[in-house]
Enzyme design. Structure first.
Site, PDB file in Angstrom:
ATOM      1  N   ASN A 155     -18.323 -10.589  -8.011  1.00  0.00           N
ATOM      2  CA  ASN A 155     -19.068  -9.534  -8.703  1.00  0.00           C
ATOM      3  C   ASN A 155     -18.976  -8.203  -7.991  1.00  0.00           C
ATOM      4  O   ASN A 155     -19.284  -7.169  -8.556  1.00  0.00           O
ATOM      5  CB  ASN A 155     -20.546  -9.922  -8.827  1.00  0.00           C
TER       6      ASN A 155
ATOM      7  N   LYS B 125     -12.684  -5.946 -13.808  1.00  0.00           N
ATOM      8  CA  LYS B 125     -12.925  -6.850 -12.679  1.00  0.00           C
ATOM      9  C   LYS B 125     -11.853  -7.922 -12.516  1.00  0.00           C
ATOM     10  O   LYS B 125     -11.354  -8.154 -11.407  1.00  0.00           O
ATOM     11  CB  LYS B 125     -14.302  -7.502 -12.832  1.00  0.00           C
TER      12      LYS B 125
ATOM     13  N   ARG C 119     -20.515  -3.820 -10.751  1.00  0.00           N
ATOM     14  CA  ARG C 119     -20.718  -3.744  -9.300  1.00  0.00           C
ATOM     15  C   ARG C 119     -19.424  -3.652  -8.496  1.00  0.00           C
ATOM     16  O   ARG C 119     -19.462  -3.447  -7.286  1.00  0.00           O
ATOM     17  CB  ARG C 119     -21.551  -4.953  -8.839  1.00  0.00           C
TER      18      ARG C 119
ATOM     19  N   GLY D 286     -28.179 -19.859 -13.206  1.00  0.00           N
ATOM     20  CA  GLY D 286     -28.935 -20.720 -14.107  1.00  0.00           C
ATOM     21  C   GLY D 286     -29.230 -22.030 -13.393  1.00  0.00           C
ATOM     22  O   GLY D 286     -28.408 -22.532 -12.634  1.00  0.00           O
TER      23      GLY D 286
ATOM     24  N   LEU E 137     -13.400 -17.004 -19.989  1.00  0.00           N
ATOM     25  CA  LEU E 137     -14.260 -15.856 -20.275  1.00  0.00           C
ATOM     26  C   LEU E 137     -13.961 -14.736 -19.279  1.00  0.00           C
ATOM     27  O   LEU E 137     -14.079 -14.921 -18.072  1.00  0.00           O
ATOM     28  CB  LEU E 137     -15.731 -16.251 -20.190  1.00  0.00           C
TER      29      LEU E 137
ATOM     30  N   ALA F 185      32.024   7.883  22.027  1.00  0.00           N
ATOM     31  CA  ALA F 185      30.629   8.291  21.853  1.00  0.00           C
ATOM     32  C   ALA F 185      30.548   9.728  21.348  1.00  0.00           C
ATOM     33  O   ALA F 185      31.378  10.566  21.673  1.00  0.00           O
ATOM     34  CB  ALA F 185      29.877   8.156  23.169  1.00  0.00           C
TER      35      ALA F 185
ATOM     36  N   TYR G  34     -14.276 -19.333 -16.060  1.00  0.00           N
ATOM     37  CA  TYR G  34     -14.601 -17.912 -15.918  1.00  0.00           C
ATOM     38  C   TYR G  34     -13.406 -17.186 -15.283  1.00  0.00           C
ATOM     39  O   TYR G  34     -12.860 -17.653 -14.272  1.00  0.00           O
ATOM     40  CB  TYR G  34     -15.797 -17.723 -14.983  1.00  0.00           C
ATOM     41  N   GLY G  35     -13.051 -16.053 -15.827  1.00  0.00           N
ATOM     42  CA  GLY G  35     -11.938 -15.269 -15.290  1.00  0.00           C
ATOM     43  C   GLY G  35     -12.207 -14.681 -13.920  1.00  0.00           C
ATOM     44  O   GLY G  35     -11.283 -14.199 -13.255  1.00  0.00           O
TER      45      GLY G  35
ATOM     46  N   GLY H 194     -16.624  -9.705 -19.111  1.00  0.00           N
ATOM     47  CA  GLY H 194     -17.739  -9.059 -18.410  1.00  0.00           C
ATOM     48  C   GLY H 194     -17.352  -7.696 -17.846  1.00  0.00           C
ATOM     49  O   GLY H 194     -16.188  -7.430 -17.585  1.00  0.00           O
TER      50      GLY H 194
HETATM   51  C1  UD1 Z   1     -23.776 -17.272 -16.202  1.00  0.00           C
HETATM   52  C2  UD1 Z   1     -24.568 -18.463 -16.699  1.00  0.00           C
HETATM   53  C3  UD1 Z   1     -25.403 -19.016 -15.561  1.00  0.00           C
HETATM   54  C4  UD1 Z   1     -24.522 -19.394 -14.395  1.00  0.00           C
HETATM   55  C5  UD1 Z   1     -23.672 -18.208 -13.978  1.00  0.00           C
HETATM   56  C6  UD1 Z   1     -22.643 -18.614 -12.968  1.00  0.00           C
HETATM   57  C7  UD1 Z   1     -25.061 -18.010 -19.043  1.00  0.00           C
HETATM   58  C8  UD1 Z   1     -26.075 -17.562 -20.004  1.00  0.00           C
HETATM   59  N1  UD1 Z   1     -25.427 -18.025 -17.775  1.00  0.00           N
HETATM   60  O1  UD1 Z   1     -24.704 -16.283 -15.830  1.00  0.00           O
HETATM   61  O2  UD1 Z   1     -26.125 -20.158 -15.980  1.00  0.00           O
HETATM   62  O3  UD1 Z   1     -25.310 -19.824 -13.306  1.00  0.00           O
HETATM   63  O4  UD1 Z   1     -22.958 -17.673 -15.117  1.00  0.00           O
HETATM   64  O5  UD1 Z   1     -22.020 -17.477 -12.478  1.00  0.00           O
HETATM   65  O6  UD1 Z   1     -23.968 -18.385 -19.428  1.00  0.00           O
HETATM   66  N2  UD1 Z   1     -18.776 -12.974 -20.123  1.00  0.00           N
HETATM   67  C9  UD1 Z   1     -18.078 -12.592 -21.244  1.00  0.00           C
HETATM   68  N3  UD1 Z   1     -18.765 -12.013 -22.261  1.00  0.00           N
HETATM   69  C10 UD1 Z   1     -20.095 -11.809 -22.239  1.00  0.00           C
HETATM   70  C11 UD1 Z   1     -20.798 -12.192 -21.080  1.00  0.00           C
HETATM   71  C12 UD1 Z   1     -20.116 -12.781 -20.043  1.00  0.00           C
HETATM   72  O7  UD1 Z   1     -16.873 -12.765 -21.321  1.00  0.00           O
HETATM   73  O8  UD1 Z   1     -20.621 -11.284 -23.224  1.00  0.00           O
HETATM   74  C13 UD1 Z   1     -18.044 -13.613 -19.016  1.00  0.00           C
HETATM   75  C14 UD1 Z   1     -18.034 -12.795 -17.742  1.00  0.00           C
HETATM   76  O9  UD1 Z   1     -16.872 -11.996 -17.681  1.00  0.00           O
HETATM   77  C15 UD1 Z   1     -18.027 -13.861 -16.662  1.00  0.00           C
HETATM   78  C16 UD1 Z   1     -18.752 -15.028 -17.311  1.00  0.00           C
HETATM   79  O10 UD1 Z   1     -18.693 -14.813 -18.698  1.00  0.00           O
HETATM   80  O11 UD1 Z   1     -16.723 -14.282 -16.349  1.00  0.00           O
HETATM   81  C17 UD1 Z   1     -20.189 -15.138 -16.844  1.00  0.00           C
HETATM   82  O12 UD1 Z   1     -20.834 -13.947 -17.146  1.00  0.00           O
HETATM   83  P1  UD1 Z   1     -21.975 -13.378 -16.223  1.00  0.00           P
HETATM   84  O13 UD1 Z   1     -22.526 -12.162 -16.824  1.00  0.00           O
HETATM   85  O14 UD1 Z   1     -21.488 -13.319 -14.817  1.00  0.00           O
HETATM   86  O15 UD1 Z   1     -23.041 -14.538 -16.372  1.00  0.00           O
HETATM   87  P2  UD1 Z   1     -24.360 -14.712 -15.564  1.00  0.00           P
HETATM   88  O16 UD1 Z   1     -25.424 -13.953 -16.231  1.00  0.00           O
HETATM   89  O17 UD1 Z   1     -24.114 -14.512 -14.146  1.00  0.00           O
HETATM   90 CA    CA Z   2     -21.845 -13.913 -12.676  1.00  0.00          CA
END
Ligand code: UD1
Ligand code: CA
Length: 460
Positions: free
Chosen positions: A228, A24, A17, A140, A10, A424, A102-103, A13
């Site tokens: 972040n 990112k 920040r 979470g 994933l 030289a 997560y990326g 995002g």
């Molecule tokens: C998420 C988890 C949370 C966990 C936390 C760890 C959910 C609902 N919550 O929360 O339980 O503790 O990660 O960091 O999953 N992303 C997408 N598309 C989206 C949303 C997010 O690709 O529509 C990707 C982001 O780029 C990131 C990852 O998913 O790599 C997590 O997204 P982020 O928004 O950081 O999740 P949190 O709300 O922090």
């Molecule tokens: Ca996060």
């Protein structure tokens, strides 16, 4: 149970920040982006395929990393982690095990992920990487029943007071069965505090189906940390560098301060290498046995032969250095330089695209570019190869045993034949014949009875 593995990363995002126009996941740790670190680890798991979900920043992520053979899937709107995974499902076979990464979490170790995936079985179609944090805020929370069985994940924003006190958090990294995942994702909704499709809701769905959810932990907290903001980027960079430093010391390298070395690429070392503080290694660097690198050097794509000493403040790029050489302090070795053995390059010397044979010395304040220098040559202080005529570069050839006196200009194309001596201060434009003294120098004159000018007395 042995099934194929598919990996979903994933990376859609926003990363608001980071306060940067760069998406990112393209920000670097060491020599490569956050996302490349994750893809590299993913690849080491030998998956059938890797699907990267990108979004924010549009095409910049796949175009920048187009050389990596992964499947790119766009998530047009960031509607939550569950929605992001849904975008990848068409690329995932029902029979596969699926690992979600997560990326922006770059330093998870291979062993940790292998362990997580290995916990999948017919009783446990879902397994979570969890962590116990002294400060769980923002994450979470893992909700378990009295038998310590995982029941669900509640997001910080949806949690009640009791749940907020739970120290076990969801890292976000999980593994599951492909077919189950597809079924669960179908059932997600966005009725929660953030109005998002939470991937984390699959936990409760799994439990509702009567299955158990397994969990695994990483050995180190940094493995689960994400980026972040720039503070977290810097802190994971330091962690990454510390890991490399420990690895180098395990291999026997002496680091005068493991906190003050940066490796941005691959550093290969033989035995008894000593590295002083504030050194940066970029690209592919190989240091043979007994090499010493003094403080404040930058080495990029260089191979250094045994027992060579690279003195302080030296900068080397795309060069091959032989053994028993001495380089610097304050030397600049530019691309396509080849130094054979026991070559001495001293302070404020710049070498570019030059081949310098054994035992030759260029010890002070010289520029040698586009040159072929033989053995046992001594090039005096302030010598310059005038390699550029304003349009083209030309070659300077210097034979074995040549002695070039200080402050000489060798105007290329030109050849100094073997055994020649250059007086030289000479400007050499034609071949200097072997074994002869060649010099070009205006005659020295002395004026007897010459009076220095004196200051006129001030008018009062
Ligand atoms: C998420 C988890 C949370 C966990 C936390 C760890 C959910 C609902 N919550 O929360 O339980 O503790 O990660 O960091 O999953 N992303 C997408 N598309 C989206 C949303 C997010 O690709 O529509 C990707 C982001 O780029 C990131 C990852 O998913 O790599 C997590 O997204 P982020 O928004 O950081 O999740 P949190 O709300 O922090
Ligand atoms: Ca996060």
């Amino acid at each position: 149970m042995k099934t194929d593995l598919s990996i979903i990363i994933l990376a859609a995002g926003k990363g608001t920040r980071m306060r940067s126009s760069l998406p990112k996941v393209l920000h670097p740790i060491g020599h490569q982006s956050l996302l490349e670190h994750v893809i590299e680890t993913a690849r080491a798991l030998n998956p059938k395929n890797i699907v990267v979900v990108y979004g924010h920043g549009g095409e910049l992520v796949p175009t920048t990393l187009e050389h990596l053979s992964v499947d790119w899937v766009e998530q047009k709107e960031q509607l939550g982690t569950g929605h992001a995974v849904e975008q990848a499902l068409p690329k995932i076979s029902h029979n596969d095990s699926v690992l979600v990464l997560y990326g922006d979490v770059p330093l998870t170790r291979l062993a940790t992920l292998n362990n997580l995936v290995s916990k999948l079985d017919s009783e446990h179609p879902l397994t979570l990487l969890t962590a116990n944090l002294s400060d769980p805020s923002g994450y979470g929370r893992i909700v378990r029943n009295d038998n310590a069985e995982i029941q669900c994940i509640v997001e910080q924003k949806d949690a009640n007071m009791e749940q907020l006190h739970i120290g076990e958090i969801n890292t976000g990294i999980l593994a599951c069965h492909g077919e189950s995942l597809t079924g669960w994702i179908d059932q997600l909704d966005n009725k929660n505090a953030q109005g998002e499709f939470y991937l984390t809701d699959i936990v409760a769905l799994c439990v509702e189906e009567g299955h158990q959810v397994a969990s695994a932990q990483a050995d180190h907290e940094w493995e689960i940390l994400g980026v972040n903001n720039k503070m977290q980027l810097a802190s994971l960079e330091r962690q990454y560098q510390q890991n490399i430093a420990l690895d180098l010391m395990t291999q026997g390298v002496t680091l005068r301060d493991p906190m003050r070395i940066d490796v941005r690429g691959k550093l290969e070392v033989d035995t008894d290498v000593v590295i002083d503080v504030n050194t940066i290694f970029e690209g592919d660097v190989k240091l043979a046995s007994g090499v010493q690198v003094q403080a404040n050097c930058i080495l990029k794509n260089v191979t250094v032969g045994a027992n060579t000493i690279v003195k302080a403040f030296t900068h080397m790029e795309n060069a091959i250095i032989g053994k028993d050489c001495s380089i610097g302090p304050y030397a600049r070795i530019r691309p396509e330089t080849v130094l054979l053995d026991d070559v001495h390059i001293g302070n404020f010397v710049e070498i570019k695209k030059a081949h310098i044979a054994d035992h030759s010395k260029i010890n002070h304040l010289s520029y040698v570019g586009d040159a072929n220098v033989g053995k046992n040559v001594n090039i005096g202080a302030g010598t310059i190869t005038c390699n550029y005529d304003g349009a083209n570069k030309h070659l300077t050839k210097i034979g074995d045993n040549v002695f070039v006196g200080s402050d000489s200009q060798l105007v290329a194309p030109v050849e100094i034949e073997a055994g020649a001596t250059i007086g030289a201060g000479s400007t050499i434009t034609k071949t200097a014949p072997a074994e002869q003294l060649t010099l070009s120098r205006s005659k020295q004159v002395s004026i007897a009875n010459w009076q220095r000018p004196v200051k006129k007395p001030k008018q009062s």
